[in-house]
Design an enzyme around this catalytic site. Structure first.
Site, PDB file in Angstrom:
ATOM      1  N   ILE A   1       0.852  -1.204   0.000  1.00 38.96           N
ATOM      2  CA  ILE A   1       0.000   0.000   0.000  1.00 38.96           C
ATOM      3  C   ILE A   1       0.882   1.246   0.000  1.00 38.96           C
ATOM      4  CG2 ILE A   1      -1.820   1.256   1.234  1.00 38.96           C
ATOM      5  CD1 ILE A   1      -2.589  -1.395   2.600  1.00 38.96           C
TER       6      ILE A   1
ATOM      7  N   ASP B   1      10.020   8.219  -1.397  1.00 34.17           N
ATOM      8  CA  ASP B   1       9.185   9.208  -2.079  1.00 34.17           C
ATOM      9  C   ASP B   1       8.918   8.656  -3.480  1.00 34.17           C
ATOM     10  OD1 ASP B   1       8.368  11.464  -3.644  1.00 34.17           O
ATOM     11  OD2 ASP B   1       9.266  12.805  -2.167  1.00 34.17           O
TER      12      ASP B   1
ATOM     13  N   ASN C   1      -2.054   4.277  -4.064  1.00 31.16           N
ATOM     14  CA  ASN C   1      -2.874   5.289  -3.391  1.00 31.16           C
ATOM     15  C   ASN C   1      -2.129   6.597  -3.143  1.00 31.16           C
ATOM     16  OD1 ASN C   1      -4.974   6.243  -1.273  1.00 31.16           O
ATOM     17  ND2 ASN C   1      -3.095   6.038  -0.061  1.00 31.16           N
TER      18      ASN C   1
ATOM     19  N   TYR D   1      -4.302  19.071 -11.049  1.00 28.80           N
ATOM     20  CA  TYR D   1      -4.691  17.905 -10.230  1.00 28.80           C
ATOM     21  C   TYR D   1      -5.642  17.024 -11.044  1.00 28.80           C
ATOM     22  CZ  TYR D   1      -6.654  14.931  -6.612  1.00 28.80           C
ATOM     23  OH  TYR D   1      -7.074  13.827  -5.899  1.00 28.80           O
TER      24      TYR D   1
ATOM     25  N   LYS E   1      -5.236  13.050 -12.368  1.00 31.68           N
ATOM     26  CA  LYS E   1      -6.179  11.967 -12.091  1.00 31.68           C
ATOM     27  C   LYS E   1      -6.837  11.454 -13.374  1.00 31.68           C
ATOM     28  CE  LYS E   1      -5.528  11.400  -7.686  1.00 31.68           C
ATOM     29  NZ  LYS E   1      -5.037  10.121  -7.150  1.00 31.68           N
TER      30      LYS E   1
ATOM     31  N   VAL F   1     -13.449  13.175   0.356  1.00 30.21           N
ATOM     32  CA  VAL F   1     -13.137  12.312   1.507  1.00 30.21           C
ATOM     33  C   VAL F   1     -12.415  13.167   2.540  1.00 30.21           C
ATOM     34  CG1 VAL F   1     -12.135  10.123   2.239  1.00 30.21           C
ATOM     35  CG2 VAL F   1     -12.649  10.470  -0.193  1.00 30.21           C
TER      36      VAL F   1
HETATM   37  P1  NDP Z   1      -3.766  12.138   2.705  1.00 26.47           P
HETATM   38  O1  NDP Z   1      -3.064  13.430   2.537  1.00 26.47           O
HETATM   39  O2  NDP Z   1      -4.409  11.828   3.998  1.00 26.47           O
HETATM   40  O3  NDP Z   1      -2.771  10.935   2.342  1.00 26.47           O
HETATM   41  C1  NDP Z   1      -1.892  11.004   1.251  1.00 26.47           C
HETATM   42  C2  NDP Z   1      -0.880   9.869   1.372  1.00 26.47           C
HETATM   43  O4  NDP Z   1      -0.052   9.864   0.213  1.00 26.47           O
HETATM   44  C3  NDP Z   1       0.011  10.016   2.584  1.00 26.47           C
HETATM   45  O5  NDP Z   1       0.173   8.750   3.201  1.00 26.47           O
HETATM   46  C4  NDP Z   1       1.320  10.494   1.997  1.00 26.47           C
HETATM   47  O6  NDP Z   1       2.392   9.972   2.759  1.00 26.47           O
HETATM   48  C5  NDP Z   1       1.313   9.841   0.603  1.00 26.47           C
HETATM   49  N1  NDP Z   1       2.116  10.593  -0.353  1.00 26.47           N
HETATM   50  C6  NDP Z   1       1.822  11.805  -0.904  1.00 26.47           C
HETATM   51  N2  NDP Z   1       2.822  12.181  -1.715  1.00 26.47           N
HETATM   52  C7  NDP Z   1       3.750  11.203  -1.674  1.00 26.47           C
HETATM   53  C8  NDP Z   1       5.015  11.024  -2.289  1.00 26.47           C
HETATM   54  N3  NDP Z   1       5.521  11.942  -3.123  1.00 26.47           N
HETATM   55  N4  NDP Z   1       5.724   9.898  -2.019  1.00 26.47           N
HETATM   56  C9  NDP Z   1       5.214   8.957  -1.191  1.00 26.47           C
HETATM   57  N5  NDP Z   1       4.023   9.060  -0.578  1.00 26.47           N
HETATM   58  C10 NDP Z   1       3.311  10.185  -0.817  1.00 26.47           C
HETATM   59  O7  NDP Z   1      -4.853  12.071   1.522  1.00 26.47           O
HETATM   60  P2  NDP Z   1      -5.899  10.939   1.055  1.00 26.47           P
HETATM   61  O8  NDP Z   1      -5.826   9.751   1.900  1.00 26.47           O
HETATM   62  O9  NDP Z   1      -7.176  11.616   0.876  1.00 26.47           O
HETATM   63  O10 NDP Z   1      -5.301  10.635  -0.392  1.00 26.47           O
HETATM   64  C11 NDP Z   1      -4.984   9.336  -0.854  1.00 26.47           C
HETATM   65  C12 NDP Z   1      -5.292   9.244  -2.342  1.00 26.47           C
HETATM   66  O11 NDP Z   1      -6.680   9.438  -2.543  1.00 26.47           O
HETATM   67  C13 NDP Z   1      -4.596  10.288  -3.203  1.00 26.47           C
HETATM   68  O12 NDP Z   1      -4.150   9.682  -4.395  1.00 26.47           O
HETATM   69  C14 NDP Z   1      -5.692  11.301  -3.487  1.00 26.47           C
HETATM   70  O13 NDP Z   1      -5.476  11.995  -4.686  1.00 26.47           O
HETATM   71  C15 NDP Z   1      -6.881  10.369  -3.581  1.00 26.47           C
HETATM   72  N6  NDP Z   1      -8.193  10.994  -3.409  1.00 26.47           N
HETATM   73  C16 NDP Z   1      -8.485  11.704  -2.277  1.00 26.47           C
HETATM   74  C17 NDP Z   1      -9.730  12.292  -2.145  1.00 26.47           C
HETATM   75  C18 NDP Z   1     -10.103  13.158  -0.989  1.00 26.47           C
HETATM   76  O14 NDP Z   1     -11.091  13.927  -1.099  1.00 26.47           O
HETATM   77  N7  NDP Z   1      -9.420  13.082   0.149  1.00 26.47           N
HETATM   78  C19 NDP Z   1     -10.764  12.096  -3.171  1.00 26.47           C
HETATM   79  C20 NDP Z   1     -10.332  11.352  -4.324  1.00 26.47           C
HETATM   80  C21 NDP Z   1      -9.107  10.801  -4.409  1.00 26.47           C
HETATM   81  P3  NDP Z   1       3.682  10.766   3.250  1.00 26.47           P
HETATM   82  O15 NDP Z   1       3.315  12.206   3.382  1.00 26.47           O
HETATM   83  O16 NDP Z   1       4.098  10.093   4.520  1.00 26.47           O
HETATM   84  O17 NDP Z   1       4.650  10.510   2.163  1.00 26.47           O
HETATM   85  C1  8X3 Z   2     -10.129  14.692  -4.343  1.00 22.01           C
HETATM   86  C2  8X3 Z   2     -11.540  15.155  -4.561  1.00 22.01           C
HETATM   87  O1  8X3 Z   2     -12.966  17.026  -5.513  1.00 22.01           O
HETATM   88  O2  8X3 Z   2     -11.105  17.673  -4.114  1.00 22.01           O
HETATM   89  O3  8X3 Z   2      -9.636  14.011  -5.438  1.00 22.01           O
HETATM   90  O4  8X3 Z   2     -10.722  16.862  -6.327  1.00 22.01           O
HETATM   91  S1  8X3 Z   2     -11.559  16.745  -5.159  1.00 22.01           S
END
Ligand code: NDP
Ligand code: 8X3
Length: 252
Positions: A7, A58, A85, A151, A155, A184
Site C-alpha cells: 500500500i 518518495d 494510493n 490535479y 487523475k 473524503v
Molecule cells: P492524505 O493526505 O491523507 O494521504 C496522502 C498519502 O499519500 C500520505 O500517506 C502520503 O504519505 C502519501 N504521499 C503523498 N505524496 C507522496 C510522495 N511523493 N511519495 C510517497 N508518498 C506520498 O490524503 P488521502 O488519503 O485523501 O489521499 C490518498 C489518495 O486518494 C490520493 O491519491 C488522493 O489523490 C486520492 N483521493 C483523495 C480524495 C479526498 O477527497 N481526500 C478524493 C479522491 C481521491 P507521506 O506524506 O508520509 O509521504
Molecule cells: C479529491 C476530490 O474534488 O477535491 O480528489 O478533487 S476533489
C-alpha cells in the site's frame, strides 16, 4: 495462504484506513510513505494482527522506488495486491496563477510515482500469473472543475493508466481496478491548502463527507471478490455531492 498487500501512502487517510482493515483481515502488509515515524507507529499497531514490513521512499524518485522495492525480504516479495494510493493535490489556482512546483509535485507524484511503483511490482505479478492492482483515482479524473486543472489532469492520467494496465495485463491473469472517490475527509485539503487548517476544515463542513474508512471498505470489497470477478471502475460520492461542482451543504 495469506495474501500480501503493498500500500502506498499508508501514513494517512485512505491508505492508512486500508492498512488497518487489511490487517484485521489478516493480509500481510507492506506499508509505504515518506514519514518513517508514522509508518513505525502503524507497524506497531498492526503487528498484533499480521506481519508488517515498512518501506520509506518518495514515489517521485525512481531510483528510491526501485531500491526500496528490490530490498523487500523474501517473505514479502510475492505481492498479491498493489494499492496505488499515494498522491495529493497541491494548490487550487487558475491555470494562469498556478505554481510550477505544485504542478511538478502532482504530475511527478500522482502519475509518474504510480508508474514507477507499478513498473517495479508488475514483473513479480507476471511471473506469478496473478495479481491485483487497485489505482486510487478521483472524481477529479472524470470531470474537470474550476482551478482543478493540473490535479484533474493527473487523475485523468490515472484513469487512462487504469484502462491501459487492464488492456495489457489481462493476458497475464492480473486484475486491475480503479476507485474514484469524491470528497473524503482526510489530510488531503490540509496538504492542498498548505496547512491553512481553517480553509481545509471548511471543505468538509455542512454535510457528511466520505470517510477514509468508507473507501477502505470499498477497496477491501473489490479485492476480495472471487478471482474471476474484476470491478474495473467505481465512482463513489458522499450523498451530499452530485458532481465536482454540485455539493449540498446545510445552511447553518
Ligand atoms: P492524505 O493526505 O491523507 O494521504 C496522502 C498519502 O499519500 C500520505 O500517506 C502520503 O504519505 C502519501 N504521499 C503523498 N505524496 C507522496 C510522495 N511523493 N511519495 C510517497 N508518498 C506520498 O490524503 P488521502 O488519503 O485523501 O489521499 C490518498 C489518495 O486518494 C490520493 O491519491 C488522493 O489523490 C486520492 N483521493 C483523495 C480524495 C479526498 O477527497 N481526500 C478524493 C479522491 C481521491 P507521506 O506524506 O508520509 O509521504
Ligand atoms: C479529491 C476530490 O474534488 O477535491 O480528489 O478533487 S476533489
Amino acid at each position: 495462504m495469506k495474501k500480501t498487500a503493498f500500500i502506498t501512502g499508508a501514513t494517512s487517510g485512505i491508505g492508512k484506513a486500508t492498512a488497518q482493515l487489511f490487517a484485521k483481515n489478516t493480509m500481510k502488509l507492506i506499508l509505504c510513505g515518506r514519514r518513517i515515524e508514522k509508518l513505525q507507529e502503524l507497524q506497531k499497531e498492526l503487528s498484533e494482527f499480521t506481519e508488517v514490513h515498512i518501506l520509506v521512499f518518495d514515489v517521485r524518485y525512481k531510483e528510491d522506488v526501485f531500491t526500496a522495492i528490490n530490498s523487500l525480504p523474501s517473505a514479502f516479495k510475492n505481492i498479491d495486491i498493489l494499492i496505488n494510493n499515494a498522491g495529493n493535490a497541491h494548490g487550487l489556482h487558475s491555470i494562469q496563477d498556478g505554481n510550477i512546483e505544485d504542478w511538478d509535485a502532482m504530475i511527478d507524484g500522482n502519475v509518474k510515482g504510480l508508474l514507477y511503483v507499478s513498473k517495479a511490482i508488475i514483473p513479480t505479478m507476471i511471473a506469478n500469473n496473478k495479481g491485483f492492482i487497485v489505482n486510487i483515482g478521483s472524481t477529479a479524473g472524470k470531470e474537470v472543475y474550476p482551478n482543478g486543472n493540473v490535479y484533474c489532469a493527473s487523475k485523468f492520467a490515472v484513469n487512462a493508466l487504469n484502462k491501459g494496465m487492464r488492456l495489457d495485463l489481462t493476458k497475464h491473469n492480473i486484475r486491475v481496478s480503479a476507485i474514484h472517490p469524491g470528497l473524503v475527509e482526510t489530510a488531503f485539503s490540509d496538504v492542498r491548502f498548505k496547512g491553512d487548517t481553517n480553509r481545509a476544515k471548511n471543505v468538509y463542513q455542512g454535510y457528511k463527507a466520505l470517510q477514509a474508512e468508507d473507501i477502505a471498505d470499498i477497496i477491501h470489497f473489490v479485492v476480495t471478490r472471487p478471482y474471476h470477478v474484476n470491478i474495473e471502475d467505481l465512482i463513489v460520492y458522499p450523498t451530499a455531492q452530485a458532481s465536482a461542482t454540485i455539493l449540498h451543504k446545510d445552511e447553518n
